[in-house]
Scaffold this motif. Structure first.
Motif, short mmCIF file in Angstrom:
data_model
loop_
_atom_site.label_atom_id
_atom_site.label_comp_id
_atom_site.label_asym_id
_atom_site.label_seq_id
_atom_site.Cartn_x
_atom_site.Cartn_y
_atom_site.Cartn_z
N GLY A 77 26.97 10.96 19.03
CA GLY A 77 25.75 10.17 19.07
C GLY A 77 25.17 9.92 17.69
O GLY A 77 25.72 10.35 16.67
N ALA A 91 27.10 -0.95 25.10
CA ALA A 91 27.80 -1.36 23.88
C ALA A 91 28.91 -2.36 24.20
O ALA A 91 29.14 -3.31 23.45
CB ALA A 91 28.36 -0.14 23.15
N ALA A 120 25.39 4.18 28.06
CA ALA A 120 25.24 3.71 26.68
C ALA A 120 26.51 2.99 26.23
O ALA A 120 26.46 1.96 25.57
CB ALA A 120 24.93 4.87 25.75
N THR A 121 27.67 3.53 26.61
CA THR A 121 28.93 2.89 26.25
C THR A 121 29.08 1.55 26.96
O THR A 121 29.54 0.57 26.36
CB THR A 121 30.11 3.81 26.60
N PHE A 135 25.99 3.49 20.26
CA PHE A 135 26.04 3.60 21.72
C PHE A 135 27.47 3.59 22.24
O PHE A 135 27.76 4.18 23.28
CB PHE A 135 25.26 2.44 22.36
N VAL A 195 28.59 7.12 22.65
CA VAL A 195 27.68 8.06 23.31
C VAL A 195 28.20 8.45 24.69
O VAL A 195 28.07 9.59 25.12
CB VAL A 195 26.26 7.46 23.40
#
Length: 336
Positions: free
Chosen positions: A38, A65, A61-62, A54, A57
């Motif tokens: 992170g 991204a 979050a992925t 991200f 992460v």
């Protein structure tokens, strides 16, 4: 105390089956495997690097991204010059005269995003000509105009809808919209409907939902409105179920006051599908599910059947939905 003779003695060797299961040796990870890490705030606050982090992460979050990455592909493709030999097809896209681009970006969203403060984010995109075609629900149209006339307020999810209604207040999740707002909406829109009917009868104007939305964007004449900027920038806005909301109520009442106003949905579905069929490349940004997702996906499904003929080299998708995949809401978007 009596001791159970089957109790294991102190020391000795753990059962081999348990040890081999717990201490199973891993296969080697691929050389290019992504390591989870992170953002380190010890390096100070850099929003660009924070968002870039991200991707490593994990969890949603992925996925965020990956959505950013897909949208960046759309933007990059859109900035490339349109091949000269494609101009003949592209000019069929918009009878409204919108300038063509190398990648036609569709933006679809549900009405809650207009009721909420995300409306201002969407207005920024439209104001700055960053999308080419919009598809939304009736609420996604009317809430923008209503907000130009009166504000929406913050409440909470647990307020009693019945009690609020008795006070003339509507709850949209944790948002509150006084019913007076919709009375102001009626006062504003009815004279416009009257004029549209006159133009239909005297000039032969054929109205469609998208033409009506453009007209309302012109009439609101307010830079806070999404559809004011869509009108100014010649961005077509489609709402195939325009009667599913307060706009439908207004059209219903108007049909008694001054009958005869007609909206042609067939012309609009042809215009909407043409945005994809005649595009060189397409990108889809779909925020939510349901009607607007179906129409955007269906238009672009027609593209997939003609990719080889048109030598179209990209068909990009970013879909964001709060529903679980098993619900079927996002099923048509796929997971690849």
């Amino acid at each position: 105390m009596e001791v159970n003779s089957s109790s294991p003695p102190n020391g000795g060797v753990a059962p081999s089956g348990a040890e081999s299961a717990v201490l199973l040796k891993s296969a080697p990870m691929p050389a290019d495997a992504t390591v989870i890490r992170g953002y380190d705030f010890s390096d100070g606050l850099n929003y660009h690097k924070l968002l870039q982090s991200f991707s490593t992460v994990g969890f949603q979050a992925t996925n965020f991204a990956l959505a950013v990455e897909e949208i960046n592909k759309m933007i990059a493709k859109r900035k490339e010059p349109l091949p000269a030999d494609k101009a003949e097809d592209i000019h069929k896209l918009n009878p409204c005269g919108r300038a063509p681009s190398n990648c036609t970006i569709f933006l679809g969203y549900t009405s809650n995003l207009i009721s909420a403060g995300t409306r201002e984010n969407i207005r920024f995109l439209v104001q700055n000509n960053m999308v080419d075609c919009i598809v939304t629900t009736a609420g996604g149209i009317e809430e923008d105009f209503v907000k130009c006339l009166a504000p929406t307020y913050l409440g909470n999810f647990h307020m009693c809808g019945r009690e609020l209604r008795e006070r003339g207040i509507n709850r949209i999740g944790n948002l509150l919209a006084p019913n007076t707002n919709y009375c102001l909406f009626e006062d504003w829109i009815m004279p416009i409907f009257d004029q549209m009917l006159r133009e239909q009868e005297e000039e032969g104007t054929r109205w469609t939902p998208s033409k009506m939305i453009a007209r309302l964007g012109k009439e609101i004449d307010n830079p806070e409105s999404i559809y004011y900027w869509a009108y100014k920038n010649n961005i077509p806005v489609f709402s195939p179920a325009l009667t599913d909301g307060s706009l439908g109520d207004m059209l219903y009442f108007h049909s008694y006051r001054k009958p005869g106003l007609v909206l042609d949905i067939i012309e609009d579905i042809r215009r909407l599908n043409s945005q994809a069929v005649y595009a060189h490349h397409t990108g889809m940004i779909i925020l939510g599910g349901g009607l607007m997702k179906h129409h955007i996906a269906n238009a672009n499904l027609m593209v997939s059947k003609t990719l080889k003929r048109r030598e179209c080299k990209a068909n990009l998708l970013c879909g964001l939905c709060s529903m679980p995949c098993r619900s079927g809401v996002c099923a048509a978007l796929g997971h690849d």
